[in-house]
Design a protein around this motif. Structure first.
Motif, PDB file in Angstrom:
ATOM      1  N   ARG A  91       0.873  -1.223   0.074  1.00  0.00           N
ATOM      2  CA  ARG A  91      -0.082  -0.143   0.038  1.00  0.00           C
ATOM      3  C   ARG A  91       0.971   1.324   0.007  1.00  0.00           C
ATOM      4  O   ARG A  91       1.951   1.271   0.665  1.00  0.00           O
ATOM      5  CB  ARG A  91      -0.992   0.078   1.157  1.00  0.00           C
ATOM      6  N   GLN A  92       0.391   2.389  -0.543  1.00  0.00           N
ATOM      7  CA  GLN A  92       0.948   3.592  -0.695  1.00  0.00           C
ATOM      8  C   GLN A  92       1.501   4.222   0.538  1.00  0.00           C
ATOM      9  O   GLN A  92       0.530   3.983   1.536  1.00  0.00           O
ATOM     10  CB  GLN A  92       0.318   4.380  -1.491  1.00  0.00           C
ATOM     11  N   ASN A  93       2.612   4.933   0.788  1.00  0.00           N
ATOM     12  CA  ASN A  93       2.979   5.574   2.074  1.00  0.00           C
ATOM     13  C   ASN A  93       2.862   4.650   3.221  1.00  0.00           C
ATOM     14  O   ASN A  93       2.663   5.054   4.380  1.00  0.00           O
ATOM     15  CB  ASN A  93       1.887   6.851   2.196  1.00  0.00           C
ATOM     16  N   ARG A 108      17.524  20.097   0.387  1.00  0.00           N
ATOM     17  CA  ARG A 108      16.163  19.471   0.816  1.00  0.00           C
ATOM     18  C   ARG A 108      16.366  18.020   1.161  1.00  0.00           C
ATOM     19  O   ARG A 108      16.153  17.786   2.454  1.00  0.00           O
ATOM     20  CB  ARG A 108      15.026  19.575  -0.161  1.00  0.00           C
ATOM     21  N   VAL A 109      17.174  17.112   0.305  1.00  0.00           N
ATOM     22  CA  VAL A 109      17.235  15.821   0.699  1.00  0.00           C
ATOM     23  C   VAL A 109      18.307  15.555   1.729  1.00  0.00           C
ATOM     24  O   VAL A 109      18.177  14.697   2.604  1.00  0.00           O
ATOM     25  CB  VAL A 109      17.199  14.983  -0.546  1.00  0.00           C
ATOM     26  N   LEU A 110      19.345  16.473   1.313  1.00  0.00           N
ATOM     27  CA  LEU A 110      20.306  16.301   2.425  1.00  0.00           C
ATOM     28  C   LEU A 110      19.727  16.652   3.961  1.00  0.00           C
ATOM     29  O   LEU A 110      20.121  16.021   4.913  1.00  0.00           O
ATOM     30  CB  LEU A 110      21.634  16.863   2.003  1.00  0.00           C
ATOM     31  N   LYS A 111      19.081  17.680   4.018  1.00  0.00           N
ATOM     32  CA  LYS A 111      18.548  18.195   5.392  1.00  0.00           C
ATOM     33  C   LYS A 111      17.548  16.874   5.683  1.00  0.00           C
ATOM     34  O   LYS A 111      17.571  16.643   6.969  1.00  0.00           O
ATOM     35  CB  LYS A 111      17.745  19.585   5.193  1.00  0.00           C
ATOM     36  N   LEU A 112      16.774  16.526   4.940  1.00  0.00           N
ATOM     37  CA  LEU A 112      15.770  15.234   5.354  1.00  0.00           C
ATOM     38  C   LEU A 112      16.520  14.247   5.897  1.00  0.00           C
ATOM     39  O   LEU A 112      16.127  13.500   6.825  1.00  0.00           O
ATOM     40  CB  LEU A 112      15.104  14.933   3.936  1.00  0.00           C
ATOM     41  N   VAL A 113      17.394  13.827   5.305  1.00  0.00           N
ATOM     42  CA  VAL A 113      18.419  12.433   5.945  1.00  0.00           C
ATOM     43  C   VAL A 113      19.767  13.158   7.016  1.00  0.00           C
ATOM     44  O   VAL A 113      20.360  12.147   7.415  1.00  0.00           O
ATOM     45  CB  VAL A 113      19.073  11.689   4.964  1.00  0.00           C
ATOM     46  N   GLY A 114      19.541  14.405   7.422  1.00  0.00           N
ATOM     47  CA  GLY A 114      20.348  14.782   8.190  1.00  0.00           C
ATOM     48  C   GLY A 114      21.857  14.967   7.974  1.00  0.00           C
ATOM     49  O   GLY A 114      22.793  14.897   8.785  1.00  0.00           O
ATOM     50  N   MET A 115      21.992  15.077   6.824  1.00  0.00           N
ATOM     51  CA  MET A 115      23.551  15.245   6.278  1.00  0.00           C
ATOM     52  C   MET A 115      23.883  16.396   5.620  1.00  0.00           C
ATOM     53  O   MET A 115      24.955  16.385   4.701  1.00  0.00           O
ATOM     54  CB  MET A 115      23.801  13.863   5.221  1.00  0.00           C
ATOM     55  N   TRP A 116      23.024  17.349   5.833  1.00  0.00           N
ATOM     56  CA  TRP A 116      23.278  18.742   5.015  1.00  0.00           C
ATOM     57  C   TRP A 116      24.825  19.367   5.436  1.00  0.00           C
ATOM     58  O   TRP A 116      25.386  20.015   4.718  1.00  0.00           O
ATOM     59  CB  TRP A 116      22.185  19.833   5.325  1.00  0.00           C
ATOM     60  N   LEU A 160      10.879   9.566   7.154  1.00  0.00           N
ATOM     61  CA  LEU A 160      10.488   9.713   5.838  1.00  0.00           C
ATOM     62  C   LEU A 160       9.023   9.273   5.488  1.00  0.00           C
ATOM     63  O   LEU A 160       8.385   9.897   4.825  1.00  0.00           O
ATOM     64  CB  LEU A 160      11.372   8.667   4.908  1.00  0.00           C
ATOM     65  N   LYS A 161       8.762   8.315   6.285  1.00  0.00           N
ATOM     66  CA  LYS A 161       7.305   8.031   6.077  1.00  0.00           C
ATOM     67  C   LYS A 161       6.248   9.293   6.562  1.00  0.00           C
ATOM     68  O   LYS A 161       5.431   9.464   5.750  1.00  0.00           O
ATOM     69  CB  LYS A 161       6.847   6.545   6.687  1.00  0.00           C
ATOM     70  N   THR A 162       6.739   9.813   7.422  1.00  0.00           N
ATOM     71  CA  THR A 162       5.872  10.787   7.966  1.00  0.00           C
ATOM     72  C   THR A 162       5.929  12.280   7.293  1.00  0.00           C
ATOM     73  O   THR A 162       4.960  12.924   6.854  1.00  0.00           O
ATOM     74  CB  THR A 162       6.005  11.101   9.506  1.00  0.00           C
ATOM     75  N   GLN A 163       7.365  12.417   6.691  1.00  0.00           N
ATOM     76  CA  GLN A 163       7.372  13.628   6.380  1.00  0.00           C
ATOM     77  C   GLN A 163       7.232  13.782   4.633  1.00  0.00           C
ATOM     78  O   GLN A 163       7.226  14.756   4.172  1.00  0.00           O
ATOM     79  CB  GLN A 163       8.871  14.137   6.769  1.00  0.00           C
TER      80      GLN A 163
END
Ligand SMILES: Nc1ncnc2c1ncn2[C@@H]1O[C@H](COP(=O)(O)OP(=O)(O)O)[C@@H](O)[C@H]1O
Ligand SMILES: [Mg+2]
Length: 291
Positions: A43-45, A135-143, A198-201
């Motif tokens: 199922r999606q998400n 955006r993606v590096l911030k999302l994974v905490g690697m900015w 990732l699932k929630t954001q």
């Protein structure tokens, strides 16, 4: 047909983002089938995990979903596209994949270059790249590591960058193939936290394939693959409490569930099923105060 039924039906179809029906697969070099009548729906998400011992066919299945392996028979639909040569490009735009070995996934001189490389491969216009990379590096905490060399990072950090690369072009699905198996316990815990963020954001669907049952505890739904066949499925609460299924498939229960079971057998009044050590400790602490 009543309109509400029609809407519900469309809704149900849209939310099944991966659908596998009666899939069979044999490698050209082998005579025995590796996957036998595999059917599953994702199922999606959601965060779905396929668990199974080494050699049960998990990676083979993941490679079918991205069109690396060609099935002998069966039907596979990914993001609304039926798997076929014509649809492969579209499917690959909707699926990001991260493999076991963090070292084999880097090409760029810096973390930022690596994400940019993936975006170039997906023909993302240059003027959009900087904002996507941030955006993606911030999302994974690697900015804050953006200008570092990927080789100089820890295993857990490398896997977070690999995830950033895999999701930068905005796929609907992220597949993790034993992505945490080479990480230390801290890296593993961080990766699991990242998956739940990732699932929630995002609206992404996460499919993890792993032999490590502890990693499946946090997922919404689990499929059990044994010798190329789906032998069970369900929410972690149902699947991990199915003792017959666990013993028949020689599965080693996660530590927390073994502890929970032994405490119950020792007569400690635990009514709920605890899936996290923190929650169980918290419960036991409160119980001890009442005694
Ligand atoms: N390229 C290949 N050619 C032939 N056999 C393979 C190949 N890759 C995997 N296998 C075999 O297929 C089975 C399933 O492998 P795999 O999908 O990698 O399992 P898992 O990911 O669950 O450990 C194993 O018996 C493995 O030896
Ligand atoms: Mg594998």
């Amino acid at each position: 047909m009543p309109r509400t039924f029609f809407i519900q039906k469309i809704g149900a179809q849209m939310s099944d983002i991966i659908k596998v029906d009666n899939l069979n697969f044999t490698y050209p070099e082998t005579t025995t089938p590796i996957l036998k009548n595999v059917s599953l729906t994702i199922r999606q998400n959601t965060f779905t995990t396929i668990i199974g011992e080494n050699g049960s066919g998990k990676s083979t299945l993941a490679k079918i979903l991205i069109g690396i392996n060609q099935p002998d028979s069966g039907r596979v639909t990914v993001s609304g596209y039926e798997l076929s040569d014509d649809n492969l490009k579209k499917i690959r735009c909707e699926v990001g994949i991260v493999f076991q070995n963090p070292d084999s996934q880097f090409v760029g001189a810096t973390v930022k270059d690596d994400v940019a490389f993936g975006l170039e491969n997906h023909l993302v216009p240059h003027d959009q790249m900087d904002s996507i990379i941030e955006r993606v590096l911030k999302l994974v905490g690697m900015w804050e590591y953006r200008d570092r060399q990927p080789e100089a990072l820890s295993g857990g950090q490398k896997q977070r960058v690999a995830i950033a690369c895999a999701i930068a072009y905005d796929p609907e699905i992220l597949i993790l193939d034993e992505a945490s198996s080479m990480l230390d316990p801290r890296g593993r815990t961080d990766l699991l936290k990242l998956i739940s963020n990732l699932k929630t954001q995002t609206s992404m669907t996460i499919l993890s394939v792993t032999h490590n049952l502890t990693e499946a505890l946090a997922s919404d739904y689990i499929y059990l693959l044994t010798e190329g066949q789906i032998k069970g499925s369900g929410q972690p609460t149902d699947l991990f409490t199915n003792r017959k299924l666990i013993s028949e498939n020689h599965l080693e229960l996660p530590f927390i569930l073994k502890l929970d079971q032994q405490l119950k057998e020792a007569g400690i009044p635990i009514e709920d099923q605890y899936f996290s050590e923190e929650q169980l400790i918290d419960y036991l602490w409160k119980l001890s105060l009442k005694m």
